[in-house]
Design an enzyme around this catalytic site. Structure first.
Site, PDB file in Angstrom:
ATOM      1  N   LYS A 169       0.288   5.348  -6.097  1.00  0.00           N
ATOM      2  CA  LYS A 169      -0.718   5.355  -7.172  1.00  0.00           C
ATOM      3  C   LYS A 169      -1.606   6.595  -7.066  1.00  0.00           C
ATOM      4  O   LYS A 169      -1.845   7.301  -8.038  1.00  0.00           O
ATOM      5  CB  LYS A 169      -1.541   4.063  -7.089  1.00  0.00           C
ATOM      6  CG  LYS A 169      -2.633   3.863  -8.118  1.00  0.00           C
ATOM      7  CD  LYS A 169      -3.980   4.445  -7.782  1.00  0.00           C
ATOM      8  CE  LYS A 169      -4.605   4.091  -6.487  1.00  0.00           C
ATOM      9  NZ  LYS A 169      -5.178   2.778  -6.371  1.00  0.00           N
TER      10      LYS A 169
ATOM     11  N   HIS B 249     -27.317  20.912  -1.996  1.00  0.00           N
ATOM     12  CA  HIS B 249     -27.436  21.508  -3.325  1.00  0.00           C
ATOM     13  C   HIS B 249     -26.467  22.669  -3.496  1.00  0.00           C
ATOM     14  O   HIS B 249     -26.280  23.428  -2.548  1.00  0.00           O
ATOM     15  CB  HIS B 249     -28.879  22.002  -3.499  1.00  0.00           C
ATOM     16  CG  HIS B 249     -29.164  22.534  -4.866  1.00  0.00           C
ATOM     17  ND1 HIS B 249     -29.253  21.726  -5.968  1.00  0.00           N
ATOM     18  CD2 HIS B 249     -29.385  23.800  -5.291  1.00  0.00           C
ATOM     19  CE1 HIS B 249     -29.509  22.478  -7.025  1.00  0.00           C
ATOM     20  NE2 HIS B 249     -29.584  23.732  -6.644  1.00  0.00           N
TER      21      HIS B 249
ATOM     22  N   GLU C 159     -26.245  14.872  -4.705  1.00  0.00           N
ATOM     23  CA  GLU C 159     -27.618  15.083  -4.231  1.00  0.00           C
ATOM     24  C   GLU C 159     -28.585  14.162  -4.968  1.00  0.00           C
ATOM     25  O   GLU C 159     -29.647  13.801  -4.460  1.00  0.00           O
ATOM     26  CB  GLU C 159     -28.057  16.549  -4.372  1.00  0.00           C
ATOM     27  CG  GLU C 159     -28.184  17.063  -5.784  1.00  0.00           C
ATOM     28  CD  GLU C 159     -28.615  18.538  -5.827  1.00  0.00           C
ATOM     29  OE1 GLU C 159     -29.698  18.845  -5.323  1.00  0.00           O
ATOM     30  OE2 GLU C 159     -27.851  19.361  -6.358  1.00  0.00           O
TER      31      GLU C 159
ATOM     32  N   TYR D 269      -8.666  -3.570 -11.559  1.00  0.00           N
ATOM     33  CA  TYR D 269      -8.373  -2.298 -10.879  1.00  0.00           C
ATOM     34  C   TYR D 269      -7.093  -1.662 -11.429  1.00  0.00           C
ATOM     35  O   TYR D 269      -7.071  -0.523 -11.810  1.00  0.00           O
ATOM     36  CB  TYR D 269      -8.068  -2.544  -9.406  1.00  0.00           C
ATOM     37  CG  TYR D 269      -9.172  -2.805  -8.436  1.00  0.00           C
ATOM     38  CD1 TYR D 269      -9.557  -1.813  -7.540  1.00  0.00           C
ATOM     39  CD2 TYR D 269      -9.783  -4.041  -8.349  1.00  0.00           C
ATOM     40  CE1 TYR D 269     -10.518  -2.054  -6.572  1.00  0.00           C
ATOM     41  CE2 TYR D 269     -10.755  -4.288  -7.392  1.00  0.00           C
ATOM     42  CZ  TYR D 269     -11.119  -3.291  -6.498  1.00  0.00           C
ATOM     43  OH  TYR D 269     -12.068  -3.534  -5.554  1.00  0.00           O
TER      44      TYR D 269
ATOM     45  N   GLU E  33      -6.812   1.718 -13.649  1.00  0.00           N
ATOM     46  CA  GLU E  33      -6.286   2.907 -12.972  1.00  0.00           C
ATOM     47  C   GLU E  33      -5.037   3.426 -13.695  1.00  0.00           C
ATOM     48  O   GLU E  33      -4.914   4.630 -13.944  1.00  0.00           O
ATOM     49  CB  GLU E  33      -5.947   2.580 -11.512  1.00  0.00           C
ATOM     50  CG  GLU E  33      -7.184   2.337 -10.675  1.00  0.00           C
ATOM     51  CD  GLU E  33      -6.907   2.061  -9.201  1.00  0.00           C
ATOM     52  OE1 GLU E  33      -7.835   2.160  -8.403  1.00  0.00           O
ATOM     53  OE2 GLU E  33      -5.754   1.737  -8.844  1.00  0.00           O
TER      54      GLU E  33
ATOM     55  N   CYS F 160       0.822  -1.214   0.000  1.00  0.00           N
ATOM     56  CA  CYS F 160       0.000   0.000   0.000  1.00  0.00           C
ATOM     57  C   CYS F 160       0.857   1.266   0.000  1.00  0.00           C
ATOM     58  O   CYS F 160       0.665   2.154  -0.828  1.00  0.00           O
ATOM     59  CB  CYS F 160      -0.932  -0.008   1.210  1.00  0.00           C
ATOM     60  SG  CYS F 160      -1.798   1.550   1.423  1.00  0.00           S
TER      61      CYS F 160
ATOM     62  N   CYS G  71      -1.299   1.706  -3.221  1.00  0.00           N
ATOM     63  CA  CYS G  71      -2.307   2.768  -3.038  1.00  0.00           C
ATOM     64  C   CYS G  71      -1.714   4.173  -2.958  1.00  0.00           C
ATOM     65  O   CYS G  71      -2.206   5.090  -3.630  1.00  0.00           O
ATOM     66  CB  CYS G  71      -3.101   2.530  -1.764  1.00  0.00           C
ATOM     67  SG  CYS G  71      -3.522   0.815  -1.454  1.00  0.00           S
TER      68      CYS G  71
HETATM   69  P1  NDP Z   1      -7.594  -8.062 -10.837  1.00  0.00           P
HETATM   70  O1  NDP Z   1      -7.805  -9.464 -10.401  1.00  0.00           O
HETATM   71  O2  NDP Z   1      -8.531  -6.998 -10.414  1.00  0.00           O
HETATM   72  O3  NDP Z   1      -7.507  -8.016 -12.431  1.00  0.00           O
HETATM   73  C1  NDP Z   1      -6.672  -8.858 -13.157  1.00  0.00           C
HETATM   74  C2  NDP Z   1      -7.003  -8.647 -14.614  1.00  0.00           C
HETATM   75  O4  NDP Z   1      -6.080  -9.349 -15.414  1.00  0.00           O
HETATM   76  C3  NDP Z   1      -8.389  -9.143 -14.969  1.00  0.00           C
HETATM   77  O5  NDP Z   1      -8.944  -8.255 -15.901  1.00  0.00           O
HETATM   78  C4  NDP Z   1      -8.101 -10.507 -15.596  1.00  0.00           C
HETATM   79  O6  NDP Z   1      -9.047 -10.894 -16.550  1.00  0.00           O
HETATM   80  C5  NDP Z   1      -6.778 -10.222 -16.282  1.00  0.00           C
HETATM   81  N1  NDP Z   1      -5.970 -11.409 -16.466  1.00  0.00           N
HETATM   82  C6  NDP Z   1      -5.630 -12.342 -15.541  1.00  0.00           C
HETATM   83  N2  NDP Z   1      -4.830 -13.279 -16.100  1.00  0.00           N
HETATM   84  C7  NDP Z   1      -4.651 -12.929 -17.393  1.00  0.00           C
HETATM   85  C8  NDP Z   1      -3.940 -13.489 -18.473  1.00  0.00           C
HETATM   86  N3  NDP Z   1      -3.247 -14.609 -18.335  1.00  0.00           N
HETATM   87  N4  NDP Z   1      -3.982 -12.856 -19.664  1.00  0.00           N
HETATM   88  C9  NDP Z   1      -4.693 -11.717 -19.808  1.00  0.00           C
HETATM   89  N5  NDP Z   1      -5.386 -11.139 -18.825  1.00  0.00           N
HETATM   90  C10 NDP Z   1      -5.371 -11.740 -17.623  1.00  0.00           C
HETATM   91  O7  NDP Z   1      -6.107  -7.765 -10.414  1.00  0.00           O
HETATM   92  P2  NDP Z   1      -5.284  -6.424 -10.322  1.00  0.00           P
HETATM   93  O8  NDP Z   1      -3.900  -6.876 -10.567  1.00  0.00           O
HETATM   94  O9  NDP Z   1      -5.854  -5.348 -11.152  1.00  0.00           O
HETATM   95  O10 NDP Z   1      -5.486  -6.011  -8.811  1.00  0.00           O
HETATM   96  C11 NDP Z   1      -5.236  -6.959  -7.763  1.00  0.00           C
HETATM   97  C12 NDP Z   1      -6.045  -6.624  -6.553  1.00  0.00           C
HETATM   98  O11 NDP Z   1      -5.484  -5.481  -5.921  1.00  0.00           O
HETATM   99  C13 NDP Z   1      -7.492  -6.241  -6.831  1.00  0.00           C
HETATM  100  O12 NDP Z   1      -8.326  -7.350  -6.893  1.00  0.00           O
HETATM  101  C14 NDP Z   1      -7.820  -5.355  -5.691  1.00  0.00           C
HETATM  102  O13 NDP Z   1      -8.315  -6.149  -4.636  1.00  0.00           O
HETATM  103  C15 NDP Z   1      -6.497  -4.738  -5.302  1.00  0.00           C
HETATM  104  N6  NDP Z   1      -6.420  -3.335  -5.757  1.00  0.00           N
HETATM  105  C16 NDP Z   1      -7.301  -2.428  -5.255  1.00  0.00           C
HETATM  106  C17 NDP Z   1      -7.261  -1.111  -5.666  1.00  0.00           C
HETATM  107  C18 NDP Z   1      -8.258  -0.136  -5.114  1.00  0.00           C
HETATM  108  O14 NDP Z   1      -8.862  -0.417  -4.088  1.00  0.00           O
HETATM  109  N7  NDP Z   1      -8.473   0.999  -5.766  1.00  0.00           N
HETATM  110  C19 NDP Z   1      -6.299  -0.644  -6.648  1.00  0.00           C
HETATM  111  C20 NDP Z   1      -5.431  -1.680  -7.137  1.00  0.00           C
HETATM  112  C21 NDP Z   1      -5.504  -2.969  -6.698  1.00  0.00           C
HETATM  113  P3  NDP Z   1     -10.436 -11.616 -16.149  1.00  0.00           P
HETATM  114  O15 NDP Z   1     -11.344 -10.538 -15.664  1.00  0.00           O
HETATM  115  O16 NDP Z   1     -10.892 -12.218 -17.428  1.00  0.00           O
HETATM  116  O17 NDP Z   1     -10.089 -12.622 -15.112  1.00  0.00           O
END
Ligand code: NDP
Length: 486
Positions: free
Chosen positions: A51, A469, A474, A178, A182, A43, A48
């Site tokens: 970022k 407002h 709102e 995410y 982002e 984080c 976080c």
């Molecule tokens: P996510 O699990 O959210 O997303 C991973 C993405 O990668 C998905 O779109 C997935 O597709 C894709 N993917 C996975 N494997 C492959 C592959 N082999 N080839 C192509 N695409 C693939 O993980 P993130 O890394 O984005 O984030 C991890 C975690 O970190 C989040 O789940 C969240 O909990 C936390 N986080 C929270 C944030 C916040 O609160 N703002 C910010 C950043 C991270 P598919 O959908 O098809 O599985």
């Protein structure tokens, strides 16, 4: 049996540090903590916090156009990455120091070392020391993973973004979660030419469909080249002179062919962050200055001795725990991303606090993972709590209250931006089951809406709350007629 410590925490991220501080400070436990990398964890050091600072940096580029409509004569100079990243790194150093001193001031002994479990009460440190503890808490977090394709090492991951010596001119982002979304918005705002490939039909799987649709539309409107139903199938190092001819943003198949002919194709040629030739499932071949894999994260459980001493792991290597974060070895607990439950900093912190409550304050408290508000810091942001329309409809009959409009601030500047306010309401109980906001500042808004939803507020509770407002939010208390009943 006597132990060196009441509790030994492995991992100095948000969850581990909070648990250690509270156990030492409030419960008077004799505490130690080991961290192999930097204090503050994902984080603070590579997630976080940096970022969000990058989100702030990226948002300034939209200001001059807006300001002009408000009568300001404002022009935007160039973005200086090295100035920003220098400042960012000193801020992270400052925060890491705060984490260290919080531990020290709470009386927690710290070891800058990697820890491995020897038995249910014994930890071996990379310094050669061996220590014993009545309880052990594993809070080692997770790490980004690259997909299993040849040359994947050429791509960078989110950890690397904050350490880039310079910003790439063009980037390909793989993923639709995410991190992918982002960083697509951040890098686009900083002036990088962003292409994003997501293998599924719509980004941000698991969130409310209408919210996902509006974010995808806004990202495209902002200039992000988003390709759905598309994935990377091949990648190879592209030589510097190949990309130089097009400024590193070339897009034709011939370029791919010349990169392939350059002899750089044999693994492990090239290094992460250099120009990369990519072939996609849609047949396109392009060279990008960088490829960012945002394809998920795995729990950090490798080579920790966990399975050897009987700690059960799940399919992705996560530590299996019960409602009290206890593992299959009674003296060992685990919290945060290493358990792959809800991978969010405030959840890890909450898990750490209830662990202390359970183990050191004789008040067994299960972790409450219900109705956790969260935000995705895209531009616009998504703030969400509770069930999506799609999940709620599976569960029971619902009414959908929803409005999408052009907010005053950007509408005045003639910009097409739209926001979304949405409530998913149970027909039977009238409770608000889900609240979804897509808007600038949605992260701030959903924190407050989250209190109402967590308290079990009904649609009528929202209705009898007077609007503030003129604000965007709102609308959340002024929607009178359901858009749909399902
Ligand atoms: P996510 O699990 O959210 O997303 C991973 C993405 O990668 C998905 O779109 C997935 O597709 C894709 N993917 C996975 N494997 C492959 C592959 N082999 N080839 C192509 N695409 C693939 O993980 P993130 O890394 O984005 O984030 C991890 C975690 O970190 C989040 O789940 C969240 O909990 C936390 N986080 C929270 C944030 C916040 O609160 N703002 C910010 C950043 C991270 P598919 O959908 O098809 O599985």
């Amino acid at each position: 049996m006597s132990f060196d410590y009441d509790l030994f925490v492995i991992g100095g991220g948000s969850g581990g540090v909070r648990a250690a501080r509270v156990a030492a400070g409030e419960a008077g436990a004799k505490m130690a903590l080991a961290e192999a990398d930097r204090y503050g964890g994902t984080c603070v050091i590579r997630g976080c916090v940096p970022k969000k600072l990058m989100v702030f940096a990226s948002e300034f580029s939209a200001l001059p156009a807006e300001a002009a409509a408000y009568g300001w004569d404002m022009s935007m100079g160039a973005f200086d990455w090295s100035k920003f990243s220098g400042h960012l790194n000193s801020e992270l150093d400052r925060l890491e120091e705060i984490y260290r001193s919080l531990l020290k001031n709470s009386g927690v002994e710290t070891f800058d070392a990697r820890a491995r479990l020897k038995d249910a009460h014994t930890v071996e440190l990379s310094t050669g020391q061996t220590v014993t503890a009545k309880h052990i808490l594993v809070a080692t977090g997770g790490r980004p993973v690259r997909p299993d394709i040849p040359n994947a090492h050429l791509g960078i991951v989110s950890d690397d973004i904050f350490r880039l010596p310079k910003l790439p001119k063009s980037v390909l982002i793989i993923g639709g979660g995410y991190i992918a979304c982002e960083f697509a918005c951040i890098l686009n705002g900083l002036g990088v030419e962003v292409t994003q490939y997501y293998r599924g039909a719509q980004i941000l799987r698991g969130f409310d469909d209408e919210a996902r649709g509006l974010i995808a539309e806004s990202m495209r409107e902002a200039g992000i080249n988003l390709h759905l139903g598309t994935n990377i199938i091949e990648m190879a190092s592209a030589s510097a002179d190949t990309t130089a001819s097009t400024g590193g943003t070339g897009s034709d198949a011939a370029m791919g062919a010349s990169a392939r002919a350059s002899g750089d194709l044999v693994e492990p040629a090239g290094k992460p962050g250099g120009p990369v030739w990519v072939k996609a499932t849609n047949g396109s071949e392009r060279v990008f200055d960088a490829v960012l894999f945002a394809t998920g994260r795995d729990p950090n459980t490798d080579d920790m001795g966990l399975e050897e001493i009987g700690v059960q792991l799940g399919r992705r290597g996560e530590i299996a725990v019960d409602a009290y974060s206890q593992t299959s070895v009674p003296s060992i607990y685990a919290i945060g991303d290493v358990t792959n439950r809800v991978n969010l900093t405030p959840v890890a912190i909450r898990e750490g606090m209830v662990f202390v409550e359970t183990v050191f304050k004789a008040n067994p408290t299960p972790v409450d993972h219900d109705l956790i508000p969260s935000a995705v810091f895209t531009q616009p942001e998504l703030g969400t709590v509770g069930l999506s329309e799609e999940d709620a409809r599976e569960q029971e009959p619902v009414e959908i209250y929803c409005t999408s409009f052009r907010p005053m601030r950007t509408a005045f500047a003639g910009q097409p931006d739209r926001v979304l306010m949405k409530l998913v309401v149970s027909k039977a109980s009238r409770k608000v089951l889900g609240c979804h906001i897509v808007a600038p500042g949605a992260g701030e808004m959903i924190q407050l809406a989250g209190v109402a939803v967590k308290m079990g507020a009904t649609k009528e509770d929202f209705d009898r709350t007077v609007a503030v407002h003129p604000t965007m939010s709102e609308e959340i208390v002024t929607m009178r007629t359901p858009m749909r009943v399902a």
